[in-house]
Design a protein around this motif. Structure first.
Motif, mmCIF file in Angstrom:
data_model
loop_
_atom_site.group_PDB
_atom_site.id
_atom_site.type_symbol
_atom_site.label_atom_id
_atom_site.label_comp_id
_atom_site.label_asym_id
_atom_site.label_seq_id
_atom_site.Cartn_x
_atom_site.Cartn_y
_atom_site.Cartn_z
ATOM 1 N N ASP A 1 1.004 -1.137 -0.240
ATOM 2 C CA ASP A 1 0.066 -0.110 -0.059
ATOM 3 C C ASP A 1 1.128 1.329 0.019
ATOM 4 N N PRO A 2 1.309 2.118 -1.326
ATOM 5 C CA PRO A 2 2.098 2.798 -1.625
ATOM 6 C C PRO A 2 1.564 4.541 -0.308
ATOM 7 N N VAL A 3 1.683 4.581 0.770
ATOM 8 C CA VAL A 3 1.337 5.083 1.375
ATOM 9 C C VAL A 3 2.362 6.489 1.368
ATOM 10 N N MET A 4 1.429 7.428 0.468
ATOM 11 C CA MET A 4 2.021 9.143 -0.568
ATOM 12 C C MET A 4 1.392 9.861 -0.109
ATOM 13 N N VAL A 5 0.253 9.960 -0.782
ATOM 14 C CA VAL A 5 -0.799 10.421 -0.399
ATOM 15 C C VAL A 5 -2.309 10.195 0.337
ATOM 16 N N ASN B 1 -4.062 4.821 -4.406
ATOM 17 C CA ASN B 1 -5.396 5.437 -4.236
ATOM 18 C C ASN B 1 -5.273 6.198 -5.722
ATOM 19 N N ARG B 2 -5.885 7.344 -6.068
ATOM 20 C CA ARG B 2 -5.950 7.827 -6.436
ATOM 21 C C ARG B 2 -5.246 8.806 -6.846
ATOM 22 N N TYR B 3 -4.426 9.481 -5.861
ATOM 23 C CA TYR B 3 -3.567 10.312 -6.016
ATOM 24 C C TYR B 3 -2.185 9.833 -5.843
ATOM 25 N N GLU B 4 -1.696 8.387 -5.678
ATOM 26 C CA GLU B 4 -0.445 7.993 -5.821
ATOM 27 C C GLU B 4 -0.471 6.890 -6.998
ATOM 28 N N ALA B 5 -1.626 6.747 -7.524
ATOM 29 C CA ALA B 5 -1.637 6.581 -9.291
ATOM 30 C C ALA B 5 -1.347 8.085 -9.585
#
Length: 280
Positions: free
Chosen positions: A111-115, A145-149
């Motif tokens: 889960d690329p928790v960036m944004v 999520n959308r922003y991370e994508a």
């Protein structure tokens, strides 16, 4: 003779941050594992002071402390699936990636928790670069999520076709499969996710749940996917089961605090034996 209560149980490991408000991070992950009948283990990356209104403090652990937790679990208990959540800096991301490679972890959910769901940036550019280069290529399933994508693909998402194109683009970073989450989108895209594994491109839809209490949805979804993988479900089946789980948890979201509350993990218990109403 083993006690009559003994039975083997799948084990999942979460590598993530602690949420003092109990809505996301390690706390959400362990609840999700439990309600999916998987034993949860953890490696904490940072300790946050937060509630439903704000994060007021973040204390980041050393990479050595994070890896020591992972190794302690690996050496004795082991795990059938692993998920990563908040990895706050490049040093921790690199250390986790090296440990994943060292232990030959095949069942990894990143889960690329960036944004945040609301669009707030959570880690810096160096950490994002390290995530893309060193950790994502080891992922069985990546769940931006959308922003991370948008960050990972350097493309914008406005339509379903955009989501599909971005899923294909992100797959080229090396993860075996990608799930683009549409929970933070608006209009027809809300509740719509896109799956791509290099061959199969599938749109997964669920009716949006009208609740402001959505704290921890991303953590819960990725943890539920990891739990289902630990239960030996194939990747796409694991995603579908996890999507059902988070949808039900949103239907039972908790109205606590003054801000957005968390999803309700204990809905299986409520369905089995409804709780009495809360009285003033």
């Amino acid at each position: 003779m083993l006690p009559l209560t003994y039975r083997p149980v799948p084990v999942a490991l979460t590598i993530a941050g602690s949420d003092s408000g109990g809505g996301a991070g390690i706390q959400a992950d362990l609840r999700t594992f439990a309600f999916n009948q998987v034993h949860g283990t953890s490696a904490i990356t940072c300790v946050t002071a937060q509630n439903t209104m704000a994060v007021t403090r973040v204390d980041v652990l050393s990479p050595e402390a994070v890896i020591a937790q992972i190794e302690a679990v690996a050496e004795d208990i082991g795990f059938d699936a692993v998920k990563t959540g908040m990895l706050p800096n490049a040093e921790i991301i690199l250390a986790v990636a090296q440990t994943v490679q060292k232990n030959n972890l095949q069942t990894l959910v990143v889960d690329p928790v960036m944004v945040s769901r609301a669009g707030a940036r959570l880690i810096d550019e160096d950490a994002i670069s390290t995530l893309k280069t060193h950790l994502i290529p080891h992922a069985l399933i990546l769940t931006p999520n959308r922003y991370e994508a948008e960050i990972l693909s350097d493309q914008s998402i406005e339509t379903l076709q955009d989501m599909k194109a971005v899923a294909i683009a992100i797959h080229q970073l090396g993860s075996q499969s990608v799930l683009i989450k549409g929970g933070g989108c608006t209009g027809d895209l809300q509740g719509t996710d896109v799956w791509f594994d290099g061959q199969q491109l599938e749109v997964l839809k669920a009716d949006p749940v009208p609740t402001p209490n959505t704290h921890g949805t991303g953590c819960t979804l990725s943890a539920a996917i990891a739990a289902q993988l630990a239960l030996s479900q194939p990747p796409l089946n694991a995603v579908k089961a996890a999507k059902d789980y988070i949808t039900q948890a949103l239907h039972h979201a908790l109205q606590i605090g003054q801000g957005p509350g968390p999803v309700g993990h204990w809905f299986p218990l409520i369905q089995a034996a409804p709780l009495p109403p809360v009285t003033e």
